[in-house]
Design an enzyme around this catalytic site. Structure first.
Site, short mmCIF file in Angstrom:
data_model
loop_
_atom_site.label_atom_id
_atom_site.label_comp_id
_atom_site.label_asym_id
_atom_site.label_seq_id
_atom_site.Cartn_x
_atom_site.Cartn_y
_atom_site.Cartn_z
N ASP A 192 51.36 -9.87 14.55
CA ASP A 192 51.45 -11.16 14.78
C ASP A 192 52.64 -11.46 14.18
O ASP A 192 53.13 -10.67 13.45
CB ASP A 192 50.05 -11.88 14.43
CG ASP A 192 50.12 -13.51 15.47
OD1 ASP A 192 51.08 -14.06 15.27
OD2 ASP A 192 49.08 -13.63 15.74
N HIS A 269 53.74 -14.73 20.11
CA HIS A 269 53.65 -14.15 18.69
C HIS A 269 54.23 -12.87 18.39
O HIS A 269 53.46 -11.98 17.65
CB HIS A 269 51.92 -14.01 18.53
CG HIS A 269 51.25 -15.33 18.53
ND1 HIS A 269 51.36 -16.10 17.51
CD2 HIS A 269 50.58 -16.14 19.51
CE1 HIS A 269 50.57 -17.31 17.63
NE2 HIS A 269 50.42 -17.07 19.04
N GLU A 325 49.42 -18.44 23.86
CA GLU A 325 50.53 -19.38 23.08
C GLU A 325 52.02 -19.11 23.34
O GLU A 325 52.85 -19.18 22.32
CB GLU A 325 50.16 -19.49 21.73
CG GLU A 325 48.60 -20.21 21.53
CD GLU A 325 48.37 -20.52 20.24
OE1 GLU A 325 47.73 -21.55 19.73
OE2 GLU A 325 48.82 -19.75 19.12
N TRP A 391 38.88 -18.81 24.45
CA TRP A 391 39.03 -19.38 23.14
C TRP A 391 39.35 -20.71 23.29
O TRP A 391 38.86 -21.64 22.37
CB TRP A 391 40.08 -18.83 22.36
CG TRP A 391 41.55 -18.97 22.60
CD1 TRP A 391 42.23 -18.33 23.71
CD2 TRP A 391 42.18 -19.95 22.02
NE1 TRP A 391 43.61 -18.76 23.53
CE2 TRP A 391 43.45 -19.81 22.56
CE3 TRP A 391 42.20 -20.83 20.97
CZ2 TRP A 391 44.75 -20.58 22.48
CZ3 TRP A 391 43.37 -21.64 20.72
CH2 TRP A 391 44.56 -21.49 21.41
N TYR A 416 35.22 -20.39 15.86
CA TYR A 416 36.49 -20.10 14.74
C TYR A 416 36.12 -20.50 13.43
O TYR A 416 35.88 -21.56 12.92
CB TYR A 416 37.51 -21.09 15.40
CG TYR A 416 38.65 -20.64 16.28
CD1 TYR A 416 38.12 -19.82 17.36
CD2 TYR A 416 39.92 -20.83 16.29
CE1 TYR A 416 38.64 -19.23 18.31
CE2 TYR A 416 40.65 -19.99 17.05
CZ TYR A 416 40.03 -19.29 18.32
OH TYR A 416 40.84 -18.71 19.17
N PHE A 417 36.11 -19.33 12.63
CA PHE A 417 35.65 -19.41 11.31
C PHE A 417 36.70 -19.79 10.32
O PHE A 417 36.66 -19.59 9.16
CB PHE A 417 35.04 -18.05 10.91
CG PHE A 417 33.52 -17.95 11.83
CD1 PHE A 417 33.19 -18.92 12.54
CD2 PHE A 417 32.82 -16.90 11.18
CE1 PHE A 417 31.73 -18.80 13.15
CE2 PHE A 417 31.35 -16.72 11.85
CZ PHE A 417 31.07 -17.70 12.86
#
Length: 751
Positions: A192, A269, A325, A391, A416-417
């Site tokens: 990333d 990314h 994204e 997601w 989503y933690f």
């Protein structure tokens, strides 16, 4: 008479027997809970049982013995079957075609028998037996029979190692834990923008430069110039996994029946790649683009070389390519990308991204692998054999399965933690949001809108852990556990066999077990949650409190004083007719466990009043639509809890009280969380009018909180002063313009 007495005692003993069996069920702290558990009579006890294997390879027998050693310190392996004090692990050929991972576990007074049609099933049977041992404190085990199988084949945990690097030892430690809860997929987010983490000999700059940065935390890097540095630069932070590291982790994962899925991000990314190999970007310059140039054939040579390296290491069927994204603006101006679009007959940049995804999928398929990507890979047309990881809610997954594709559900709302799991004011900084364990547990990955056939394409569910705000392994564990325990039961246990009350009791026990294993699990709850029910018929708000930590007591005061052991014990909802300040705290073992929390509750004069919006609210955060700002409900710790209404620009609304009314307070709560781009308004204004035509400005409140202030904050913007008489109230809030930014408001309180 004697017969009646006998009947009476028979009934009494019957119910005592049922009660005892119920207590035994309760003492078995099993997570995830099995599909079928039947208690028998008697118990098994042995301090040093002998183990006999049947149909199990020597390698797998060694793995299972190692797992059993965690419960029995003294245990030995035998070839012949003793009459008593024995554990039998038997692998059989199952003609019925049982689901992979299924097993049967039977505890008799003289022996324990675990039967499965696969090594994986025997492994999971041993995990259940270990939990029974822990539940019974390694004493006599109740006789029972368990028939168990997983609900979903895919039960995963994702970990981002780009924003912060975690070594191979830490990865293996997490595998120990997740395997014990029957999770079987580890999604390794290896690349990333914040750092490249996998060794590739042909492209040495990826690990010599792109894996390192001059500051230790992602936040410092993100708010700075976002540059990279040589690995030998003083103070350089980063790291990467060598081929040896990866092989070591993969072998360990195999012994835990975990499949490791690597992720190599593309086309977006990818700042770290393009900083060291800028010729693969549209600009050809370092630190300018985050997306690969899709019109450049060298981009595909690079990606295929990287994928060849990944495929040579990882045996998993899936290779995850990211796909999320991407900022597509550079492609619109890039001559190479525009030429690619003309050559391929592509209508827009969404189809250009789809071209890359299709081409990469074809390459992966030629190598015997399959493509997995985030739900943005649907944009511009989904590749023929791709699997979608949904997601951005469930929409992408549902769309994919209706197209005949497989999907894995991982919606941010439930999975989503990196979000807060407790009252944000007492927690370390997180990206924002609020996802308590109870909400994770409530998730059902199969939407009611799907047919039976469509639902078969839902392969499972995954927790995603993004590490922007997790600079250490301890912090990662604090965010993952015990929420992952809740998701393990979502992934394994059929909905009809789930029980929040049972799970909550078990989770409290498991947290203590995790601590003993050296896992820095969150203590479940460091505060008390308030729930409201607005009763417009009786003109009151009924307030209730809950806490997931048990056993505990909630005590409260109504006079502003601090709660103590002698304060009122909360048992039933409290009724608020006008206003109340309720101070609560959690107690246990004759001591206060949490700091106190003050909740202000009002049944105010504006409840039910008509609201006219001069500017629209966000389609994504509608709350109760036109009723949201006067429905009596105040927002909680999450901007996504259905009480907060979101605005992607300015806010301007008019409230009609229906008649001239005495008012001394007009106020509203706003939220700020810089992580998800939620900020306080720059200013708010309150205007009043008797006729709805001529307005007088009552107050203007300027924001004094910096947009860079860390953490989650809630601030009141309003008027509190002399009584005024008015019917119409106009509330305006101005936001500093920024694409993607939000302003959140919960209720306009009028008293």
């Amino acid at each position: 008479m004697i017969r009646k007495i006998a009947l009476f005692f028979g009934v009494v003993f019957f119910f005592m027997f049922l009660s005892l069996r119920g207590q035994q069920h309760a003492t078995l702290q099993l997570i995830p809970y099995p599909q079928k558990l039947t208690l028998g009579e008697g118990s098994f006890f042995s301090e040093s049982p002998e183990v006999v294997f049947s149909g199990v390879s020597s390698e797998e027998a060694g793995i299972l013995m190692n797992e059993l050693h965690s419960s029995w310190q003294t245990i030995s392996r035998k070839k012949k079957l003793p009459e008593r004090d024995v554990i039998v692990l038997r692998k059989i050929r199952d003609e019925k075609g049982a689901v992979s991972g299924s097993y049967e576990l039977e505890i008799r007074p003289e022996k324990i028998i675990i039967t499965a049609n696969s090594d994986e099933g025997l492994f999971y049977g041993v995990q259940t037996l270990n939990q029974i041992m822990a539940s019974c404190k390694r004493k006599a085990l109740p006789c029972l029979k368990i028939e168990d199988s997983p609900r979903f084949p895919y039960r995963g945990l994702h970990l981002d190692v780009s924003r912060h690097f975690f070594d191979a030892g830490f990865i293996k430690k997490q595998m120990d834990v997740i395997a014990s809860y029957k999770l079987n997929r580890f999604h390794w987010h290896l690349t990333d923008g914040a750092g490249w983490r996998i060794e590739v000999k042909k492209y040495p700059l990826l690990t010599e430069v792109a894996a390192w940065r001059p500051v230790p935390t992602w936040k410092e890097w993100w708010q700075g110039d976002r540059h990279y540095c040589q690995k030998d630069t003083p103070g350089a932070y980063g790291g990467f996994y060598t081929r040896k590291d990866i092989k070591d982790v993969l072998e360990y994962a195999r012994s835990k029946h975990i499949t490791v899925i690597p992720e190599i991000e593309m086309p977006g990314h990818s700042e770290e790649v393009l900083a060291v190999y800028p010729e693969l970007s549209c600009s050809g310059e370092p630190y300018k683009n985050a997306e690969f140039c899709i019109g450049n054939d060298n981009t595909f040579k690079f990606l295929e070389t990287i994928l060849d390296e990944v495929i040579s290491l990882f045996p998993s069927k899936y290779i995850h390519i990211g796909g999320d994204e991407a900022n597509k603006e550079a492609w619109k101006k890039c001559p190479k990308c525009q030429q690619r679009m003309r050559d391929e007959g592509l209508k827009n940049v969404d189809e250009l991204q789809s071209y890359l995804v299709h081409r990469i999928e074809k390459y992966l398929n030629s190598k015997g692998r399959e493509l997995l990507g985030w739900d943005e890979i649907l944009d511009g047309g989904l590749s023929p054999n791709a699997t979608v990881m949904s997601w951005r809610g469930e929409k992408g997954g549902i769309q994919a399965v209706r197209m005949g594709h497989d999907a894995i559900m991982t919606p941010g709302e439930y999975c989503y933690f990196d979000t807060y799991q407790d009252n944000p004011f007492g927690e370390p900084e997180a990206i924002g949001g609020y996802l308590p364990m109870k909400k994770v547990y409530s998730y059902n990955p199969v939407s009611d809108s799907l047919t039976v056939e469509e639902s078969k394409h839902i392969l499972g569910v995954q927790a995603n852990t993004w590490a922007e705000y997790m600079p250490s392994g301890k912090h990662v564990e604090y965010m993952i556990y015990p929420r992952l325990l809740a998701l393990s039961e979502v992934a394994w246990t059929d909905p009809d066999n789930k029980s929040w009350d049972r799970f909550r009791l078990a989770a409290n026990k498991h947290v203590a077990w995790l601590w003993k294993r050296g896992v820095n699990a969150h203590p479940i709850a460091k505060g008390v949650n308030m729930l409201q029910f607005v009763d417009t018929l009786n003109r009151e708000v009924r307030v209730s409190f809950e806490c997931d930590r048990v056993p505990t007591e909630i005590r409260y005061t109504l006079d502003g004083s601090e709660p103590g052991l002698q304060s009122a014990l909360y048992a039933t909802p409290l009724s608020v007719k006008d206003s109340a300040v309720i101070t609560v705290a959690l107690f246990g073992d004759r001591k206060q466990l949490t700091r106190s929390q003050k909740y202000k509750v009002y049944y105010h004069k504006g409840v039910g009043a008509k609201v006219t919006y001069n500017l629209p609210y966000s389609d994504h955060y509608i709350a109760a639509r036109e009723k949201a700002l006067t429905d009596g409900y105040t927002g909680g710790n999450s901007y996504g809890d259905g009480k907060w209404q979101g605005f992607s620009g300015d806010m301007d609304c008019i409230i009609d009280l229906g008649k001239i009314t005495d008012v001394h307070t007009i106020e509203a709560n706003f939220m700020q969380q810089p992580g998800p781009w939620i900020w306080f308004p720059e200013w708010t204004e309150i205007w009043v009018s008797d006729d709805g035509k001529e307005y007088i400005r009552l107050n203007r409140i300027d924001n004094t909180v910096s947009r860079d202030t860390e953490g989650m904050m809630i601030r009141n913007f309003g008027y509190n002063g002399d009584d005024i008489k008015t019917r119409y109230i106009r509330y305006k809030a101005h936001q500093i313009p920024k694409d993607g930014a939000y302003m959140f408001i919960d209720e306009i309180n009028i008293r």
